[in-house]
Design an enzyme around this catalytic site. Structure first.
Site, PDB file in Angstrom:
ATOM      1  N   ASP A 183      54.284  19.347  19.168  1.00 42.74           N
ATOM      2  CA  ASP A 183      55.634  19.224  18.618  1.00 42.74           C
ATOM      3  C   ASP A 183      56.288  20.595  18.553  1.00 42.74           C
ATOM      4  O   ASP A 183      55.855  21.457  17.793  1.00 42.74           O
ATOM      5  CB  ASP A 183      55.542  18.591  17.221  1.00 42.74           C
ATOM      6  CG  ASP A 183      56.903  18.209  16.661  1.00 42.74           C
ATOM      7  OD1 ASP A 183      57.924  18.501  17.302  1.00 42.74           O
ATOM      8  OD2 ASP A 183      56.935  17.600  15.567  1.00 42.74           O
ATOM      9  N   GLU A 209      57.027  17.165  22.084  1.00 43.23           N
ATOM     10  CA  GLU A 209      58.051  16.562  21.232  1.00 43.23           C
ATOM     11  C   GLU A 209      59.139  17.566  20.876  1.00 43.23           C
ATOM     12  O   GLU A 209      58.849  18.726  20.583  1.00 43.23           O
ATOM     13  CB  GLU A 209      57.402  16.038  19.940  1.00 43.23           C
ATOM     14  CG  GLU A 209      58.368  15.371  18.996  1.00 43.23           C
ATOM     15  CD  GLU A 209      57.667  14.682  17.835  1.00 43.23           C
ATOM     16  OE1 GLU A 209      58.304  14.552  16.772  1.00 43.23           O
ATOM     17  OE2 GLU A 209      56.503  14.264  17.980  1.00 43.23           O
ATOM     18  N   GLU A 235      63.838  11.802  16.657  1.00 43.37           N
ATOM     19  CA  GLU A 235      63.776  11.674  15.203  1.00 43.37           C
ATOM     20  C   GLU A 235      65.075  12.120  14.538  1.00 43.37           C
ATOM     21  O   GLU A 235      65.350  11.747  13.399  1.00 43.37           O
ATOM     22  CB  GLU A 235      62.599  12.472  14.633  1.00 43.37           C
ATOM     23  CG  GLU A 235      62.734  13.975  14.746  1.00 43.37           C
ATOM     24  CD  GLU A 235      61.464  14.691  14.357  1.00 43.37           C
ATOM     25  OE1 GLU A 235      61.424  15.272  13.253  1.00 43.37           O
ATOM     26  OE2 GLU A 235      60.497  14.667  15.142  1.00 43.37           O
ATOM     27  N   HIS A 285      59.021   7.529  15.035  1.00 44.85           N
ATOM     28  CA  HIS A 285      58.752   8.663  14.145  1.00 44.85           C
ATOM     29  C   HIS A 285      58.485   8.126  12.749  1.00 44.85           C
ATOM     30  O   HIS A 285      59.224   7.282  12.246  1.00 44.85           O
ATOM     31  CB  HIS A 285      59.984   9.567  14.151  1.00 44.85           C
ATOM     32  CG  HIS A 285      59.886  10.779  13.289  1.00 44.85           C
ATOM     33  ND1 HIS A 285      60.528  10.880  12.072  1.00 44.85           N
ATOM     34  CD2 HIS A 285      59.253  11.954  13.471  1.00 44.85           C
ATOM     35  CE1 HIS A 285      60.290  12.073  11.546  1.00 44.85           C
ATOM     36  NE2 HIS A 285      59.516  12.748  12.366  1.00 44.85           N
TER      37      HIS A 285
END
Length: 382
Positions: A183, A209, A235, A285
């Site tokens: 991420d 991500e 998200e 998410h």
């Protein structure tokens, strides 16, 4: 049936729960929250109560449209998160009233269980190898970790090398086919994102991500061209309209709408279907509480393109209280072989421990994300 009362609860570690009551005694639960802005979303929910009290909770689509289109200014994190929690609770009521699960009302499940991943490393990742080993030993088949700490627009290769070393430590502690998601958390700007994406190629990651902030469409195009690793994002996108350009331009391989941010079950079901039409996968998410996770699993159940689910058990944000503290039957989220079963009970399929909610709401929270600064004193992306 009529909606008679709406109540909200700020509970630790950083969540907001919503209870909707009806004149027939059936109640529904939702989880409307923006992490770090829970009280703001709580206020927005109570503004929406003016549209809801006295209405038939079965008319979910109509109520959703009223909440969304009834405001001249619409969209964004706060408004869509408030709508999301209400929407979850309405589906919970409808399922309970009809004695069936939400996924059954949405057409029936196309899967019995879904793969889940575990978070490791925290905001400032350091010793992730041992955490990955423990997750692997516990039966998880995938983990997600933050790639870096703060990065300047152009930063040092020492930080790139440190990120690569952490990923290698996870690979060494697990297995060649173990899923590793990295991420970038929107912390990385285009110049360094392109470098990191290229350097991470040999590690055969499950996905990268939020390589850059989703509003930086031009940068997303460049990062997408720089790597063959699947790109995940979403998200911080809050509606099907926010996802439209990302899907049209092929900028994501995996979409990650948050069921507590992106309009709830009703909207995320539509986002999932849009993604499927573009041959894009779904991985909702959810670093949140049990109601949000239950809602995610209902959408996962009916979305053919869903392949893995985030969950927050043991995540570094959950210090002091975790998602199982708020449900009466903790086995509903029992992980086995890296999977969790789709809840089959009525509504969202989880029974909220209201006594625990009310007691911990007395504690409440005022969670804020960290504010980081670069060495020169300027504010860094967290």
């Amino acid at each position: 049936m009529k909606i008679t009362h709406i109540e909200t609860f700020l509970v630790p570690p950083r969540w907001c729960f919503l209870k909707i009551e009806t004149d027939e005694g059936i109640v529904g639960w939702g989880e409307p929250v923006v992490e770090g802005r829970a009280a703001t979303v709580q206020a927005a929910v109570h503004e929406l109560a003016d549209y809801l009290t006295g209405q038939d909770p079965h008319r979910i689509e109509d109520l959703w449209q009223v909440m969304y289109r009834g405001g001249f200014y619409r969209g964004g994190a706060v408004a869509m998160s408030a709508i999301a929690g209400v929407d979850q609770a309405l589906w919970d009521i409808k399922g309970k009233a009809l004695g069936t699960s939400v996924h059954n009302l949405l057409g029936g499940a196309c899967r019995e269980r879904i793969r889940v991943y575990s978070w490791i490393g925290g905001d400032r990742p350091a010793e992730v190898g041992e955490a990955a080993r423990l997750a692997h030993a516990a039966g998880f088949t995938a983990v997600k970790m933050n790639a870096t700490e703060e990065l300047q627009y152009v930063d040092s290769y020492a930080k790139v090398d440190a990120a690569l070393a952490r990923v290698q430590a996870v690979r060494d502690a697990t297995a060649p086919d173990f899923g590793i998601a990295v991420d970038f958390h929107g912390r990385v700007h285009r110049p360094m994102a392109q470098v990191l994406a290229r350097e991470l190629e040999p590690y055969r990651l499950m996905f990268i991500e939020e390589p850059v902030l989703s509003e930086n469409i031009e940068a997303l195009r460049d990062v997408k061209r720089a790597t063959t690793t699947p790109i995940a994002l979403g998200e911080r996108l809050y509606s099907r309209w926010d996802f439209k350009q990302v899907l049209q331009e092929g900028l994501a391989d995996i979409v990650q709408p948050d069921l507590s941010h992106a309009g709830g079950i009703s909207e995320c079901r539509k986002i999932a279907s849009m993604a499927e039409a573009y041959d894009v996968a779904l991985a909702p998410h959810c670093p949140l509480g049990p109601i949000a996770l239950a809602a995610c699993l209902q959408v996962d159940a009916v979305s053919h393109n869903a392949f893995i689910q985030e969950q927050s058990l043991g995540i570094h944000y959950n210090a002091g209280n975790d998602l199982l503290d708020y449900v009466t039957d903790q086995s509903v989220f029992e992980y086995a072989g890296g999977f969790v079963r789709i809840p089959s009970g009525p509504g969202l399929g989880v029974e909220v421990n209201e006594a625990a909610v009310r007691e911990l709401a007395k504690v409440g929270h005022r969670w804020r994300n960290p504010v980081w600064r670069h060495e020169d004193g300027s504010v860094a992306e967290w």
